[in-house]
Design an enzyme around this catalytic site. Structure first.
Site, mmCIF file in Angstrom:
data_model
loop_
_atom_site.group_PDB
_atom_site.id
_atom_site.type_symbol
_atom_site.label_atom_id
_atom_site.label_comp_id
_atom_site.label_asym_id
_atom_site.label_seq_id
_atom_site.Cartn_x
_atom_site.Cartn_y
_atom_site.Cartn_z
ATOM 1 N N HIS A 78 -45.678 -1.633 -3.096
ATOM 2 C CA HIS A 78 -44.502 -2.219 -2.429
ATOM 3 C C HIS A 78 -45.016 -3.581 -1.694
ATOM 4 O O HIS A 78 -44.659 -4.416 -1.490
ATOM 5 C CB HIS A 78 -43.647 -0.994 -1.500
ATOM 6 C CG HIS A 78 -43.205 -0.171 -2.061
ATOM 7 N ND1 HIS A 78 -42.739 0.965 -1.458
ATOM 8 C CD2 HIS A 78 -42.776 0.220 -3.530
ATOM 9 C CE1 HIS A 78 -42.341 1.906 -2.417
ATOM 10 N NE2 HIS A 78 -42.250 1.294 -3.758
ATOM 11 N N HIS A 233 -34.909 -0.903 -6.926
ATOM 12 C CA HIS A 233 -36.149 -0.322 -6.472
ATOM 13 C C HIS A 233 -37.066 -0.287 -7.723
ATOM 14 O O HIS A 233 -38.252 -0.498 -7.540
ATOM 15 C CB HIS A 233 -36.132 1.184 -5.811
ATOM 16 C CG HIS A 233 -37.501 1.502 -5.170
ATOM 17 N ND1 HIS A 233 -37.868 1.247 -3.936
ATOM 18 C CD2 HIS A 233 -38.501 2.217 -5.863
ATOM 19 C CE1 HIS A 233 -39.118 1.531 -3.848
ATOM 20 N NE2 HIS A 233 -39.593 2.178 -4.858
ATOM 21 N N ASP A 237 -40.748 -2.109 -7.580
ATOM 22 C CA ASP A 237 -41.842 -1.444 -8.299
ATOM 23 C C ASP A 237 -42.544 -2.206 -9.318
ATOM 24 O O ASP A 237 -43.983 -2.453 -9.470
ATOM 25 C CB ASP A 237 -41.512 -0.046 -8.711
ATOM 26 C CG ASP A 237 -41.712 0.816 -7.610
ATOM 27 O OD1 ASP A 237 -42.208 0.968 -6.661
ATOM 28 O OD2 ASP A 237 -41.121 2.050 -7.888
ATOM 29 N N HIS A 260 -44.543 3.319 -13.302
ATOM 30 C CA HIS A 260 -45.636 2.970 -12.949
ATOM 31 C C HIS A 260 -46.585 2.776 -13.822
ATOM 32 O O HIS A 260 -47.292 1.606 -14.223
ATOM 33 C CB HIS A 260 -46.129 3.730 -11.528
ATOM 34 C CG HIS A 260 -45.492 3.612 -10.559
ATOM 35 N ND1 HIS A 260 -45.154 2.196 -9.724
ATOM 36 C CD2 HIS A 260 -44.835 4.484 -9.597
ATOM 37 C CE1 HIS A 260 -44.668 2.519 -8.964
ATOM 38 N NE2 HIS A 260 -44.447 3.482 -8.556
HETATM 39 ZN ZN LIG Z 1 -41.669 2.265 -5.143
#
Ligand SMILES: [Zn+2]
Length: 280
Positions: A78, A233, A237, A260
């Site tokens: 973040h 969100h 990311d 991720h």
């Molecule tokens: Zn996140």
């Protein structure tokens, strides 16, 4: 082909304190100015220094963790997203504690912190690369690609069948202002069925209603900041993980059901493509 402007750093050091989302331990970050061409470097309590690029990613389990020798920085995505999107090229991130403060689970406090620090132009030119040909990675039911385009834009789609989130997609041209207004406020979330497993695994010790929300079958654990906060969100990311390519570029990035792990693989692929190109 590259476009040039001038590199930037922060105008003055700024500090933020809090607790880590995963460890629940006290954590603090100081963002400090850095010289041209030094990039974003994370300095940890152990004295280690970790360049913020995909070569140093050691884990993508629920957060992006960088590590080098005995130094580790957990949950940096973040903060890195805010630095990259808001045009900070060079900065030193001094980390106290094993991870960054969770803040409110979004990047808004980081965006505000960076705005408070201000940016300073450096004499050295900034290079912005163009994606010359498609670069893509695929995963289990997911894929991500960077395609040639005149501007940096993101398209992200997610699907959580059987939950209130359902299918969501977001598209935006990534500017500092749009990042701050449209992505930075989107908070961390988890699916209800993951929630108990997370608690049992000992992760998310610092997690609570003040820094994350739970996606249930028929609703959410609290009020949302955007009706599509979930996909926003995921886009946030993606920005943080993409920054780990280690350079600026223009191109259209598309990510379908990103994680991720997938994001970092795309950042690595961009990094490899760029170094292959520069050897020609
Ligand atoms: Zn996140």
């Amino acid at each position: 082909m590259a476009r040039s402007a001038r590199q930037t750093t922060l105008a003055r050091p700024v500090t933020k304190e809090g607790i880590g989302l995963h460890s629940g331990a006290p954590a603090a970050v100081t963002l400090a100015p850095a010289e041209a061409d030094s990039g974003i470097v994370i300095a940890t309590e152990s004295g280690g220094e970790i360049p913020a690029n995909a070569d140093w990613v050691v884990s993508t389990e629920r957060a992006t963790t960088l590590g080098r020798d005995h130094a580790e920085a957990r949950g940096v995505e973040h903060l890195l997203a805010a630095l990259w999107a808001m045009g900070v090229d060079n900065a030193r991130i001094v980390l106290r504690g094993p991870e960054t403060p969770a803040c409110d689970g979004s990047a808004r406090p980081w965006a505000e912190l960076i705005a408070r620090a201000g940016r300073r132009r450096l004499a050295a030119p900034r290079t912005v690369h163009r994606i010359a040909e498609p670069v893509w990675v695929t995963g289990k039911g997911s894929w991500a690609a960077a395609l040639p385009a005149e501007r940096l834009a993101l398209a992200v789609a997610v699907e959580y069948p059987g939950s209130a989130a359902g299918a969501q997609a977001v598209w935006l041209e990534l500017t500092g202002a749009r990042f701050a207004a449209e992505l930075a406020p989107a908070r961390t979330f988890c699916l209800e069925r993951e929630y108990q497993a997370l608690l049992a695994s000992g992760l998310a010790k610092g997690g609570g209603a003040e820094n994350a929300f739970v996606v249930k079958e028929d609703g959410y654990s609290g009020e949302l900041r955007f009706p599509d906060e979930v996909v926003r969100h995921k886009a946030l990311d993606l920005v943080g993980d993409l920054s780990l390519c280690g350079f600026r570029f223009v191109g259209q990035v598309i990510a379908v059901r990103p994680s991720h792990h997938l994001n970092v693989r795309l950042a690595s692929a961009l990094r490899e493509r760029r170094s292959a190109g520069s050897r020609k």
